[in-house]
Design a protein around this motif. Structure first.
Motif, PDB file in Angstrom:
ATOM      1  N   SER A 141      -6.389  -7.409   5.897  1.00 31.63           N
ATOM      2  CA  SER A 141      -5.235  -8.220   6.286  1.00 31.63           C
ATOM      3  C   SER A 141      -5.336  -8.631   7.746  1.00 31.63           C
ATOM      4  CB  SER A 141      -3.955  -7.427   6.068  1.00 31.63           C
ATOM      5  OG  SER A 141      -2.850  -8.135   6.576  1.00 31.63           O
ATOM      6  N   GLU A 142      -4.925  -9.840   8.035  1.00 26.17           N
ATOM      7  CA  GLU A 142      -4.911 -10.332   9.416  1.00 26.17           C
ATOM      8  C   GLU A 142      -3.571 -10.067  10.090  1.00 26.17           C
ATOM      9  OE1 GLU A 142      -6.043 -14.436   9.243  1.00 26.17           O
ATOM     10  OE2 GLU A 142      -8.039 -13.954   8.472  1.00 26.17           O
ATOM     11  N   SER A 143      -2.620  -9.513   9.352  1.00 26.36           N
ATOM     12  CA  SER A 143      -1.278  -9.275   9.859  1.00 26.36           C
ATOM     13  C   SER A 143      -1.098  -7.811  10.243  1.00 26.36           C
ATOM     14  CB  SER A 143      -0.249  -9.657   8.786  1.00 26.36           C
ATOM     15  OG  SER A 143       1.036  -9.239   9.168  1.00 26.36           O
ATOM     16  N   ALA A 144      -0.697  -7.569  11.482  1.00 25.31           N
ATOM     17  CA  ALA A 144      -0.446  -6.197  11.931  1.00 25.31           C
ATOM     18  C   ALA A 144       0.741  -5.586  11.190  1.00 25.31           C
ATOM     19  CB  ALA A 144      -0.187  -6.186  13.431  1.00 25.31           C
ATOM     20  N   ASP A 145       1.680  -6.420  10.750  1.00 23.05           N
ATOM     21  CA  ASP A 145       2.859  -5.937  10.025  1.00 23.05           C
ATOM     22  C   ASP A 145       2.574  -5.599   8.569  1.00 23.05           C
ATOM     23  OD1 ASP A 145       4.464  -6.188  12.253  1.00 23.05           O
ATOM     24  OD2 ASP A 145       5.163  -8.194  11.718  1.00 23.05           O
ATOM     25  N   HIS A 146       1.444  -6.083   8.045  1.00 21.88           N
ATOM     26  CA  HIS A 146       1.135  -5.886   6.629  1.00 21.88           C
ATOM     27  C   HIS A 146      -0.294  -5.361   6.492  1.00 21.88           C
ATOM     28  CE1 HIS A 146       4.856  -7.831   5.605  1.00 21.88           C
ATOM     29  NE2 HIS A 146       4.542  -8.818   6.400  1.00 21.88           N
ATOM     30  N   PRO A 147      -0.462  -4.035   6.553  1.00 17.74           N
ATOM     31  CA  PRO A 147      -1.805  -3.446   6.460  1.00 17.74           C
ATOM     32  C   PRO A 147      -2.386  -3.574   5.056  1.00 17.74           C
ATOM     33  CG  PRO A 147      -0.128  -1.738   6.465  1.00 17.74           C
ATOM     34  CD  PRO A 147       0.586  -3.036   6.676  1.00 17.74           C
ATOM     35  N   GLY A 148      -3.652  -3.369   4.959  1.00 17.97           N
ATOM     36  CA  GLY A 148      -4.325  -3.388   3.665  1.00 17.97           C
ATOM     37  C   GLY A 148      -5.271  -4.565   3.535  1.00 17.97           C
ATOM     38  N   PHE A 149      -5.329  -5.111   2.337  1.00 16.01           N
ATOM     39  CA  PHE A 149      -6.261  -6.199   2.027  1.00 16.01           C
ATOM     40  C   PHE A 149      -5.509  -7.346   1.365  1.00 16.01           C
ATOM     41  CE2 PHE A 149      -8.603  -2.297   2.200  1.00 16.01           C
ATOM     42  CZ  PHE A 149      -9.766  -2.636   2.871  1.00 16.01           C
ATOM     43  N   TRP A 150      -6.070  -8.551   1.495  1.00 10.41           N
ATOM     44  CA  TRP A 150      -5.481  -9.715   0.841  1.00 10.41           C
ATOM     45  C   TRP A 150      -6.598 -10.626   0.353  1.00 10.41           C
ATOM     46  CZ3 TRP A 150      -1.437 -10.368  -1.733  1.00 10.41           C
ATOM     47  CH2 TRP A 150      -1.018 -11.642  -2.117  1.00 10.41           C
ATOM     48  N   GLY A 166       5.818   1.474  -1.216  1.00  4.73           N
ATOM     49  CA  GLY A 166       5.112   0.451  -0.441  1.00  4.73           C
ATOM     50  C   GLY A 166       5.768  -0.914  -0.575  1.00  4.73           C
ATOM     51  N   GLU A 167       6.160  -1.268  -1.800  1.00  5.48           N
ATOM     52  CA  GLU A 167       6.816  -2.551  -2.024  1.00  5.48           C
ATOM     53  C   GLU A 167       8.208  -2.586  -1.388  1.00  5.48           C
ATOM     54  OE1 GLU A 167       3.315  -3.173  -4.383  1.00  5.48           O
ATOM     55  OE2 GLU A 167       4.538  -1.408  -4.009  1.00  5.48           O
ATOM     56  N   ARG A 168       8.896  -1.447  -1.344  1.00  2.00           N
ATOM     57  CA  ARG A 168      10.206  -1.415  -0.666  1.00  2.00           C
ATOM     58  C   ARG A 168      10.032  -1.672   0.832  1.00  2.00           C
ATOM     59  NH1 ARG A 168      11.054   2.992  -4.256  1.00  2.00           N
ATOM     60  NH2 ARG A 168      10.846   4.478  -2.553  1.00  2.00           N
ATOM     61  N   LYS A 169       8.968  -1.132   1.416  1.00  2.00           N
ATOM     62  CA  LYS A 169       8.694  -1.396   2.833  1.00  2.00           C
ATOM     63  C   LYS A 169       8.339  -2.864   3.044  1.00  2.00           C
ATOM     64  CE  LYS A 169       7.128   3.271   3.874  1.00  2.00           C
ATOM     65  NZ  LYS A 169       5.971   4.123   4.173  1.00  2.00           N
ATOM     66  N   ILE A 170       7.562  -3.415   2.137  1.00  2.00           N
ATOM     67  CA  ILE A 170       7.193  -4.836   2.204  1.00  2.00           C
ATOM     68  C   ILE A 170       8.452  -5.694   2.177  1.00  2.00           C
ATOM     69  CG2 ILE A 170       6.145  -6.734   0.884  1.00  2.00           C
ATOM     70  CD1 ILE A 170       4.015  -4.618  -0.054  1.00  2.00           C
ATOM     71  N   LEU A 171       9.343  -5.408   1.247  1.00  2.00           N
ATOM     72  CA  LEU A 171      10.570  -6.188   1.122  1.00  2.00           C
ATOM     73  C   LEU A 171      11.390  -6.129   2.404  1.00  2.00           C
ATOM     74  CD1 LEU A 171      12.593  -7.880  -0.418  1.00  2.00           C
ATOM     75  CD2 LEU A 171      13.481  -5.761  -1.442  1.00  2.00           C
ATOM     76  N   SER A 172      11.497  -4.971   3.000  1.00  2.00           N
ATOM     77  CA  SER A 172      12.241  -4.829   4.250  1.00  2.00           C
ATOM     78  C   SER A 172      11.652  -5.733   5.346  1.00  2.00           C
ATOM     79  CB  SER A 172      12.227  -3.366   4.689  1.00  2.00           C
ATOM     80  OG  SER A 172      12.892  -3.206   5.902  1.00  2.00           O
TER      81      SER A 172
END
Length: 185
Positions: free
Chosen positions: A60-69, A122-128
């Protein structure tokens, strides 16, 4: 225009809906060549069509959204519906969060985004994070077996009645409740 991340059963449902409507286009991105091929074969058997693209995952290029895309650089200019059902959480519990920065700018006014597996932490954190970052998208939870988040871009394409209802709504109240049925999902 529908863009899906993670092909599978939803691809069949979407392709069938487009066939029944007689219009529309579905692009489905998947990182697994084997799974994408299986989905293609199943669609073929049902005489349905979708543009299934195999693309690699990248950090991921976003610091707010770790992981892969998905390395999906050839997205349509305007999208009516975004389905986020991948990548798998086994890569990172919040990996689907990158859908926001990668695609939401292309979501049309009135367009929708669906996030699957919304009962997971994880999805609840994403939604927030999405709620803070995208105030022009009204998000609500739908109680399904695994949980689904539905977001709808509220913008200039909507009536002033709906926009004013959104401004009048109480904290935590959804636009659907505030507008008293004026907005139907």
């Amino acid at each position: 225009m529908i863009v899906e991340f993670g092909s599978g059963v939803s691809t069949f449902v979407l392709a069938k809906c487009l066939e029944m409507n007689g219009t529309g286009r579905l692009i489905s991105f998947d990182h697994s060549p084997a799974f994408a091929e299986l989905t293609r074969r199943q669609l073929e058997r049902q005489r349905l069509s979708a543009d299934i693209r195999v693309v690699p995952l990248r950090p991921s290029e976003s610091a707010d959204h770790p992981g892969f895309w998905y390395d999906a650089n050839d997205l349509p200019h305007a999208i009516d519906l975004i389905i986020v059902d991948g990548p798998p959480a086994s890569l990172h519990p919040e990996t689907r969060g990158s859908a926001g920065p990668a695609t939401f700018a292309k979501l049309r006014n009135g367009g929708m985004v669906l996030l699957d597996d919304a009962h997971r932490s994880g999805e609840r954190k994403i939604l927030s994070r999405w709620r803070r970052a995208y105030p022009d998208i009204e998000f609500s939870n739908v109680d399904t077996m695994k949980g689904t988040v539905v977001g709808r871009r509220i913008g200039d394409g909507f009536s002033s009645e709906i926009r004013s209802a959104r401004q009048r709504s109480a904290p935590g109240e959804t636009i659907e409740t505030a507008a008293k049925g004026a907005l139907v999902l």
